[in-house]
Write an enzyme that holds these catalytic residues in place. Structure first.
Site, PDB file in Angstrom:
ATOM      1  N   GLU A 167       0.834  -1.209   0.000  1.00  0.00           N
ATOM      2  CA  GLU A 167       0.000   0.000   0.000  1.00  0.00           C
ATOM      3  C   GLU A 167       0.865   1.253   0.000  1.00  0.00           C
ATOM      4  O   GLU A 167       1.868   1.334   0.707  1.00  0.00           O
ATOM      5  CB  GLU A 167      -0.904  -0.001   1.236  1.00  0.00           C
ATOM      6  N   PRO A 219      -0.351   8.975  -1.862  1.00  0.00           N
ATOM      7  CA  PRO A 219       0.208   9.993  -2.758  1.00  0.00           C
ATOM      8  C   PRO A 219       1.085  10.978  -1.993  1.00  0.00           C
ATOM      9  O   PRO A 219       0.634  11.571  -1.010  1.00  0.00           O
ATOM     10  CB  PRO A 219      -1.033  10.685  -3.335  1.00  0.00           C
ATOM     11  N   PRO A 220       2.341  11.155  -2.407  1.00  0.00           N
ATOM     12  CA  PRO A 220       3.229  12.100  -1.718  1.00  0.00           C
ATOM     13  C   PRO A 220       2.690  13.529  -1.772  1.00  0.00           C
ATOM     14  O   PRO A 220       1.897  13.891  -2.652  1.00  0.00           O
ATOM     15  CB  PRO A 220       4.547  11.978  -2.494  1.00  0.00           C
ATOM     16  N   TYR A 231     -11.717  -4.911  11.333  1.00  0.00           N
ATOM     17  CA  TYR A 231     -10.854  -4.562  12.458  1.00  0.00           C
ATOM     18  C   TYR A 231     -10.747  -5.764  13.388  1.00  0.00           C
ATOM     19  O   TYR A 231     -11.710  -6.090  14.095  1.00  0.00           O
ATOM     20  CB  TYR A 231     -11.437  -3.355  13.206  1.00  0.00           C
ATOM     21  N   LYS A 259     -21.927  -6.118   4.717  1.00  0.00           N
ATOM     22  CA  LYS A 259     -21.069  -5.644   3.629  1.00  0.00           C
ATOM     23  C   LYS A 259     -20.726  -6.772   2.664  1.00  0.00           C
ATOM     24  O   LYS A 259     -20.708  -6.579   1.445  1.00  0.00           O
ATOM     25  CB  LYS A 259     -19.784  -5.010   4.203  1.00  0.00           C
TER      26      LYS A 259
END
Length: 738
Positions: free
Chosen positions: A84, A87-88, A224, A249
């Protein structure tokens, strides 16, 4: 909050001379329009640049596949990994991340990569640009995160269409921050009727994607292992409470589950066992990917586990506490801990038939994750090495990096060790004695060894692990320091990469900060935080370091003036690295600090302070950076008249880079973990002013508090002042408070 960090900082590779912390949304919109015109009826892009081998694919195999299809095609006993990235914050960080992604793809062969998405779409343009690099340039199967709360339906539709135009077929459907829909609805979007659904939960996004795009996207959802908690403490966490929602979900159409990071293996064991045996049968065969985060620094993992409510077992914390003053040792222990976790998870997953997957939150860094993957044998089998060598030359097999040689954690049978003869430098050949300086000298025997190809997968892995000259250049930013690090690093900024956010719920914000109606109310919030009466302010959810006690009264005086401080540190002149308050790094060293403070200041006060900063001779004592929400910028680099050349033309002035924390240690170069310079200050300022807006959204539109906070945001300047006299500990405060 004050800054005392224990990280090392290595010289950066050459970077582009220009940088901008923002990307043009107009340019991106034009780019997407071009891609849409190339879209085939099937939804795939007619032509794209991709090297299938980078993603571990066979020749001719499409890189634009659904994740579950790729997993189903693996042998039943296979291991696979995913990585993963976020974006910088700066263009230079983007450029360096592109190189890093290329290297990690070749060395590690992830099955797919994830690209994060900022709260409320705050990083939308950057996230899509990064996704394009991964999917189209590097041929990596890409999964785009997408949050649904605080985003209008139009923004969600656009994000999905943009993903489709890029050939992305995988979405991780997330809730995001607690919903404040009225603040995020587009001006031209009609109000929702009572019958229409709103995007309040991740299941709403799963249903919407299925409704509008059918089975085109492979949809993942989050879980989680220890239970989800919205509050700032984990008392409300309960896996049993979460399970009905997770069942919904999956039944709504989710194709795989990806977990939040965890370190408690017992909790994960109970989590997966509970899911596989759930009476609904929803989880019997679904892909469950455990999320793992390499430990990059002590402070970073403390902050991350606090924000994510992930329990760090005492036995693991004791191992980190024992080395917390030395980031190199922290990272080494972290590799041990994560490698042990992988082995334990592999044992848990052996109870369920099928390939075993592992997801790594890289934080845009490569060294630790490369060591973990090699040590645990998770790197997929290599494709045959090419029989030729590209004309790129590797460095020597080992090099002293700041006085220490990278450890050989595992001997990979397939690894090729490059020779002295393959070093890019012209070395002096010595005879009759050993080479006294192996970087620049070689014996005749060493020089006679022929160079080997660097483009092999094994050599690329060695570079990602920091070996040799090329490895040192590749992992120069391996010790990140948040917003006080080098803006050229892909890891620069806060570690989560999720954009501007308060990190608290609306109810928490109201409980913490009330309903400010005057500037004096804001003064009191900052002062109460300094006194330890408030656990957080909008810009920091953390407490203060011990060194704050040395300057606490000065900071209270500063904030009482309506100059609201965000970061600071006192001056330190050569204290031992073992000092209980200021010490960091290896033993028998000495540490130094320049005093600095960063604060918001009303524009009227800024005019007075600016005149003081611009007095003759101040440039030799003080460096400053200042900006406002409108983007106006001034610094000590722009104040003095520029130097001129022989023809009287102004010379281009190089922006100053200020090391404000440094250490001197036996056998090492000077280590400078904390720097302040223009590019990083500008990038951070956008987030800092954005947080005023996020805070204002806690209150209703047109409310007294919302008007106050928006007015402050529009009027204030953000100023960072560094005093160069680190011998005189009160120099900065005498200057500001006299």
């Amino acid at each position: 909050m004050p800054t005392t960090t224990n990280s090392s900082h290595h010289p950066a590779p050459e970077a582009p001379p220009q940088d901008s912390s923002t990307f043009s949304s107009v340019r991106w919109a034009e780019r997407i329009d071009d891609l849409r015109r190339n879209l085939n009826p099937s939804g795939s892009v007619g032509k794209y640049i991709a090297d299938p081998e980078l993603a571990g694919l066979a020749p001719g195999e499409s890189a634009m596949e659904r994740i579950t299809d790729k997993i189903a095609a693996l042998p039943a006993d296979a291991n696979y990994l995913s990585l993963e990235f976020f974006p910088p914050k700066t263009a230079m960080g983007f450029s360096n991340l592109r190189d890093r992604l290329d290297r990690m793809a070749r060395a590690l062969h992830p099955l797919f990569v994830n690209v994060t998405w900022g709260a409320g779409g705050s990083t939308a343009t950057k996230s899509l640009e990064l996704a394009e690099i991964c999917q189209r340039e590097l041929g990596l199967t890409t999964c785009l995160h997408l949050t649904c709360t605080n985003m209008s339906r139009q923004l969600i539709d656009k994000a999905l269409e943009d993903a489709k135009a890029l050939g992305i077929r995988n979405i991780l459907a997330l809730r995001g921050d607690p919903p404040r829909r009225s603040e995020y609805r587009s001006a031209d979007e009609p109000e929702l009727s009572d019958e229409e659904d709103e995007f309040v939960w991740a299941i709403d996004l799963v249903r919407y994607i299925k409704k509008t795009h059918g089975d085109y996207f492979c949809i993942g959802v989050a879980a989680y292992p220890e239970g989800h908690a919205d509050e700032s403490h984990p008392l409300g966490q309960s896996l049993e409470h979460d399970l009905p929602y997770l069942v919904e979900k999956v039944q709504a159409g989710a194709d795989f589950i990806m977990t939040q990071l965890f370190f408690d293996i017992a909790a994960y064991d109970a989590f997966e066992t509970r899911l596989r045996s759930h009476p609904s049968g929803a989880f019997k065969d679904i892909v469950i990917l455990p999320g793992l985060m390499p430990i990059q620094s002590y402070q970073m993992i403390k902050r991350t586990t606090k924000l994510s409510h992930a329990n760090m077992p005492d036995a693991l914390m004791d191992r980190l506490d024992a080395v917390k003053g030395d980031d190199e040792k922290v990272k080494s222990v972290g590799v041990d801990i994560l490698s042990e976790l992988v082995d334990q998870i592999r044992e848990i997953k052996s109870r369920t038939p099928g390939p075993k997957g592992f997801h790594f939150y890289t934080l845009n860094l490569e060294k630790s994750v490369s060591f973990i993957l090699e040590r645990t044998g998770l790197i997929p089998p290599s494709t045959p090495e090419p029989a030729f060598a590209l004309p790129i030359l590797p460095g020597p097999p080992a090099i002293q990096v700041n006085g220490s040689t990278p450890p050989q954690l595992v001997q990979d049978i397939g690894r090729r060790k490059s020779s002295i003869g393959s070093d890019p430098r012209n070395r002096i050949i010595v005879s009759g004695r050993p080479a006294s300086h192996p970087d620049y000298e070689a014996t005749a025997l060493e020089a006679s060894v022929p160079a080997e190809p660097v483009n092999t997968r094994a050599n690329t892995l060695a570079i990602s692990e920091g070996e040799g000259v090329l490895g040192r250049e590749a992992t120069w930013d391996d010790f990140p320091n948040g917003r006080w690090g080098d803006a050229r690093s892909p890891a620069y900024g806060q570690i989560d990469g999720y954009g501007v956010s308060l990190h608290v719920t609306v109810s928490q914000a109201l409980r913490l900060w009330g309903t400010p109606k005057t500037a004096e109310d804001i003064n009191n919030i900052f002062i109460r935080h300094l006194k330890g009466e408030l656990s957080a302010i909008p810009w920091s959810e953390e407490g203060f370091n011990a060194e704050t006690d040395k300057i606490r009264q000065q900071l209270i005086r500063l904030n009482s003036k309506g100059w609201w401080s965000l970061a600071s540190q006192p001056a330190v002149n050569g204290l031992r690295s073992s000092d209980p308050t200021f010490g960091w790094g290896p033993q028998n060293g000495f540490v130094f600090q320049k005093a600095f403070v960063e604060f918001f200041i009303p524009s009227a006060d800024w005019k007075t302070l600016r005149a003081k900063l611009e007095q003759p001779g101040m440039h030799d004592s003080v460096c400053f950076f200042a900006t406002n929400a409108a983007g106006d910028f001034i610094s000590s680099d722009t104040v003095d008249p520029p130097s001129v050349d022989a023809q009287g033309k102004p010379l281009l002035r190089e922006a100053s880079t200020n090391a404000v924390t440094w250490g001197v240690f036996p056998g090492k170069e000077i280590v400078t973990p904390t720097i302040i310079e223009e590019v990083s200050f500008r990038a951070w300022s956008e987030e800092a002013f954005g947080i005023w807006g996020e805070w204002a959204k806690v209150y209703g539109k047109g409310s007294e508090s919302e008007k106050l906070l928006e007015a402050v945001r529009s009027d204030a300047w953000l100023v960072n002042i560094i005093h160069h006299d680190f011998v005189e500990k009160d120099a900065l405060w005498d200057f500001l408070l006299d």
